[in-house]
Write a protein that holds these residues in place. Structure first.
Motif, PDB file in Angstrom:
ATOM      1  N   MET A 128       0.842  -1.181   0.000  1.00 25.77           N
ATOM      2  CA  MET A 128       0.000   0.000   0.000  1.00 25.77           C
ATOM      3  C   MET A 128       0.886   1.244   0.000  1.00 25.77           C
ATOM      4  SD  MET A 128      -2.936   1.098   2.781  1.00 25.77           S
ATOM      5  CE  MET A 128      -3.720  -0.493   2.606  1.00 25.77           C
ATOM      6  N   HIS A 129       0.452   2.258  -0.708  1.00 28.44           N
ATOM      7  CA  HIS A 129       1.176   3.527  -0.760  1.00 28.44           C
ATOM      8  C   HIS A 129       0.625   4.436   0.343  1.00 28.44           C
ATOM      9  CE1 HIS A 129       3.557   6.583  -2.934  1.00 28.44           C
ATOM     10  NE2 HIS A 129       2.693   7.405  -2.366  1.00 28.44           N
ATOM     11  N   VAL A 130       1.469   4.793   1.303  1.00 27.71           N
ATOM     12  CA  VAL A 130       1.042   5.565   2.466  1.00 27.71           C
ATOM     13  C   VAL A 130       1.774   6.902   2.499  1.00 27.71           C
ATOM     14  CG1 VAL A 130       0.741   5.582   4.970  1.00 27.71           C
ATOM     15  CG2 VAL A 130       0.755   3.392   3.735  1.00 27.71           C
ATOM     16  N   LEU A 131       1.000   7.975   2.572  1.00 26.92           N
ATOM     17  CA  LEU A 131       1.566   9.310   2.737  1.00 26.92           C
ATOM     18  C   LEU A 131       1.457   9.689   4.211  1.00 26.92           C
ATOM     19  CD1 LEU A 131       2.692  11.982   1.606  1.00 26.92           C
ATOM     20  CD2 LEU A 131       0.312  12.695   1.182  1.00 26.92           C
ATOM     21  N   VAL A 132       2.607   9.901   4.848  1.00 29.64           N
ATOM     22  CA  VAL A 132       2.658  10.331   6.241  1.00 29.64           C
ATOM     23  C   VAL A 132       3.067  11.797   6.242  1.00 29.64           C
ATOM     24  CG1 VAL A 132       3.751  10.024   8.499  1.00 29.64           C
ATOM     25  CG2 VAL A 132       3.274   8.023   7.049  1.00 29.64           C
ATOM     26  N   VAL A 133       2.206  12.655   6.783  1.00 28.30           N
ATOM     27  CA  VAL A 133       2.464  14.101   6.801  1.00 28.30           C
ATOM     28  C   VAL A 133       2.765  14.524   8.233  1.00 28.30           C
ATOM     29  CG1 VAL A 133       1.556  16.395   6.288  1.00 28.30           C
ATOM     30  CG2 VAL A 133       0.921  14.435   4.833  1.00 28.30           C
ATOM     31  N   LEU A 134       3.953  15.038   8.447  1.00 28.82           N
ATOM     32  CA  LEU A 134       4.385  15.505   9.771  1.00 28.82           C
ATOM     33  C   LEU A 134       4.358  17.023   9.803  1.00 28.82           C
ATOM     34  CD1 LEU A 134       5.716  15.246  12.594  1.00 28.82           C
ATOM     35  CD2 LEU A 134       7.928  15.071  11.400  1.00 28.82           C
ATOM     36  N   ALA A 135       3.747  17.573  10.853  1.00 22.58           N
ATOM     37  CA  ALA A 135       3.654  19.028  11.001  1.00 22.58           C
ATOM     38  C   ALA A 135       4.162  19.433  12.386  1.00 22.58           C
ATOM     39  CB  ALA A 135       2.224  19.504  10.798  1.00 22.58           C
ATOM     40  N   HIS A 136       5.465  19.514  12.540  1.00 24.73           N
ATOM     41  CA  HIS A 136       6.075  20.023  13.779  1.00 24.73           C
ATOM     42  C   HIS A 136       7.449  20.576  13.430  1.00 24.73           C
ATOM     43  CE1 HIS A 136       7.389  20.503  17.872  1.00 24.73           C
ATOM     44  NE2 HIS A 136       6.205  20.121  18.300  1.00 24.73           N
ATOM     45  N   PRO A 137       7.799  21.761  13.961  1.00 25.12           N
ATOM     46  CA  PRO A 137       9.074  22.379  13.586  1.00 25.12           C
ATOM     47  C   PRO A 137      10.308  21.750  14.230  1.00 25.12           C
ATOM     48  CG  PRO A 137       7.920  23.762  15.172  1.00 25.12           C
ATOM     49  CD  PRO A 137       6.978  22.651  14.814  1.00 25.12           C
ATOM     50  N   LEU A 138      10.146  20.984  15.303  1.00 22.25           N
ATOM     51  CA  LEU A 138      11.295  20.439  16.026  1.00 22.25           C
ATOM     52  C   LEU A 138      11.537  18.978  15.663  1.00 22.25           C
ATOM     53  CD1 LEU A 138      10.571  21.952  19.562  1.00 22.25           C
ATOM     54  CD2 LEU A 138      11.988  22.896  17.715  1.00 22.25           C
ATOM     55  N   LYS A 139      12.763  18.675  15.257  1.00 26.60           N
ATOM     56  CA  LYS A 139      13.107  17.306  14.866  1.00 26.60           C
ATOM     57  C   LYS A 139      13.110  16.338  16.043  1.00 26.60           C
ATOM     58  CE  LYS A 139      15.601  18.356  10.663  1.00 26.60           C
ATOM     59  NZ  LYS A 139      14.463  18.055   9.848  1.00 26.60           N
ATOM     60  N   ASP A 140      13.273  16.867  17.270  1.00 25.54           N
ATOM     61  CA  ASP A 140      13.281  15.996  18.449  1.00 25.54           C
ATOM     62  C   ASP A 140      11.938  16.033  19.198  1.00 25.54           C
ATOM     63  OD1 ASP A 140      13.456  18.569  19.432  1.00 25.54           O
ATOM     64  OD2 ASP A 140      15.054  18.130  20.876  1.00 25.54           O
ATOM     65  N   SER A 141      10.894  16.493  18.534  1.00 21.95           N
ATOM     66  CA  SER A 141       9.570  16.564  19.156  1.00 21.95           C
ATOM     67  C   SER A 141       8.955  15.178  19.286  1.00 21.95           C
ATOM     68  CB  SER A 141       8.645  17.449  18.311  1.00 21.95           C
ATOM     69  OG  SER A 141       8.375  16.811  17.067  1.00 21.95           O
ATOM     70  N   PHE A 142       7.939  15.079  20.123  1.00 22.59           N
ATOM     71  CA  PHE A 142       7.222  13.816  20.239  1.00 22.59           C
ATOM     72  C   PHE A 142       6.457  13.527  18.952  1.00 22.59           C
ATOM     73  CE2 PHE A 142       3.737  11.050  21.847  1.00 22.59           C
ATOM     74  CZ  PHE A 142       4.538   9.969  22.189  1.00 22.59           C
ATOM     75  N   ALA A 143       5.970  14.557  18.269  1.00 25.87           N
ATOM     76  CA  ALA A 143       5.308  14.354  16.977  1.00 25.87           C
ATOM     77  C   ALA A 143       6.274  13.696  15.987  1.00 25.87           C
ATOM     78  CB  ALA A 143       4.787  15.675  16.423  1.00 25.87           C
ATOM     79  N   ALA A 144       7.514  14.143  15.975  1.00 28.83           N
ATOM     80  CA  ALA A 144       8.513  13.524  15.093  1.00 28.83           C
ATOM     81  C   ALA A 144       8.741  12.069  15.479  1.00 28.83           C
ATOM     82  CB  ALA A 144       9.819  14.312  15.133  1.00 28.83           C
ATOM     83  N   ALA A 145       8.738  11.785  16.789  1.00 30.64           N
ATOM     84  CA  ALA A 145       8.892  10.395  17.241  1.00 30.64           C
ATOM     85  C   ALA A 145       7.704   9.540  16.792  1.00 30.64           C
ATOM     86  CB  ALA A 145       9.034  10.354  18.763  1.00 30.64           C
ATOM     87  N   ILE A 146       6.508  10.110  16.834  1.00 31.69           N
ATOM     88  CA  ILE A 146       5.328   9.398  16.346  1.00 31.69           C
ATOM     89  C   ILE A 146       5.479   9.095  14.858  1.00 31.69           C
ATOM     90  CG2 ILE A 146       2.851   9.573  15.873  1.00 31.69           C
ATOM     91  CD1 ILE A 146       2.646  11.358  18.407  1.00 31.69           C
ATOM     92  N   ALA A 147       5.895  10.082  14.086  1.00 32.51           N
ATOM     93  CA  ALA A 147       6.063   9.883  12.645  1.00 32.51           C
ATOM     94  C   ALA A 147       7.111   8.811  12.364  1.00 32.51           C
ATOM     95  CB  ALA A 147       6.427  11.198  11.968  1.00 32.51           C
ATOM     96  N   ARG A 148       8.241   8.863  13.058  1.00 32.38           N
ATOM     97  CA  ARG A 148       9.288   7.849  12.860  1.00 32.38           C
ATOM     98  C   ARG A 148       8.762   6.458  13.192  1.00 32.38           C
ATOM     99  NH1 ARG A 148      12.478  11.872  15.231  1.00 32.38           N
ATOM    100  NH2 ARG A 148      12.345  10.856  17.269  1.00 32.38           N
ATOM    101  N   THR A 149       7.993   6.364  14.275  1.00 31.66           N
ATOM    102  CA  THR A 149       7.416   5.087  14.691  1.00 31.66           C
ATOM    103  C   THR A 149       6.461   4.553  13.634  1.00 31.66           C
ATOM    104  OG1 THR A 149       7.649   5.675  17.023  1.00 31.66           O
ATOM    105  CG2 THR A 149       6.039   3.952  16.480  1.00 31.66           C
ATOM    106  N   ALA A 150       5.590   5.410  13.137  1.00 28.45           N
ATOM    107  CA  ALA A 150       4.624   5.003  12.114  1.00 28.45           C
ATOM    108  C   ALA A 150       5.332   4.568  10.840  1.00 28.45           C
ATOM    109  CB  ALA A 150       3.651   6.141  11.828  1.00 28.45           C
TER     110      ALA A 150
END
Length: 196
Positions: free
Chosen positions: A1-23
């Motif tokens: 499946m082709h999955v587009l993951v869109v991350l919207a946070h300015p900090l590379k060490d943010s928890f949002a970035a960790a969520i994106a990396r995990t996904a």
């Protein structure tokens, strides 16, 4: 499946970035093709241009500045948005991404009277989001009426894709959360994307 993951946070060490990396890691482990769109890293301009707005209801939307992003969206069979909620809303850069790419001819079409919307994201079957907020769940749900969930589910997903599987998971009380709670949420992310 082709999955587009869109991350919207300015900090590379943010928890949002960790969520994106995990996904992304969990999706790749399952053999999916993943397109990670980090809006800040790609310096996405969230501002709708005059040409874009002027062409909005003409039947010939001006895609000149956002064509590559529109193509990435149209290619997606699954879309996963990852973002913090600020002031019970999306970050401006993510709102701008939606304003500029979920447009006529890409995400929907108008009917002949220019009133009703017809979904156009024909490949999209899953529209998910993983989010965080500093507020308790009851403030978001009961006091505010869960505005982000309502807007994404009823105001975007339902108008742009037919029979789309909408899901949203949110880690509340982010400002007071513990490392253990954050790891539990990341495990929830792994488990959920593992079902795709």
């Amino acid at each position: 499946m082709h999955v587009l993951v869109v991350l919207a946070h300015p900090l590379k060490d943010s928890f949002a970035a960790a969520i994106a990396r995990t996904a992304v890691a969990a999706l790749r482990d399952k053999g999916h093709h993943v397109d990670l769109l980090d809006l800040y890293a790609e310096n996405f301009d969230p501002r709708l241009t005059a040409a874009e707005r002027d062409s909005y209801m003409t039947g010939s939307y001006d895609l000149a500045d956002i064509a590559p992003y529109a193509e990435r969206l149209k290619a997606a069979e699954a879309l996963i948005l990852v973002f913090p909620q600020w002031w019970f809303n999306l970050p401006a850069i993510l709102k701008g991404f939606i304003d500029r790419t979920f447009v006529p001819g890409v995400a929907f079409d108008y009917d002949d009277q220019g009133i009703k919307l017809g979904p156009k994201l024909e490949k999209l079957r899953h529209f998910w989001s993983f989010s965080t907020t500093g507020s308790p769940w009851w403030v978001v749900k009961f006091y505010m009426g869960d505005p982000v969930r309502r807007m994404l589910k009823r105001g975007i997903a339902a108008f742009c894709a037919k029979r789309v599987d909408f899901r949203m998971a949110c880690l509340h009380n982010m400002d007071d959360t513990t490392p253990g709670k954050r790891e539990e949420f990341l495990e929830k992310v792994r488990a959920q994307v593992g079902t795709l």
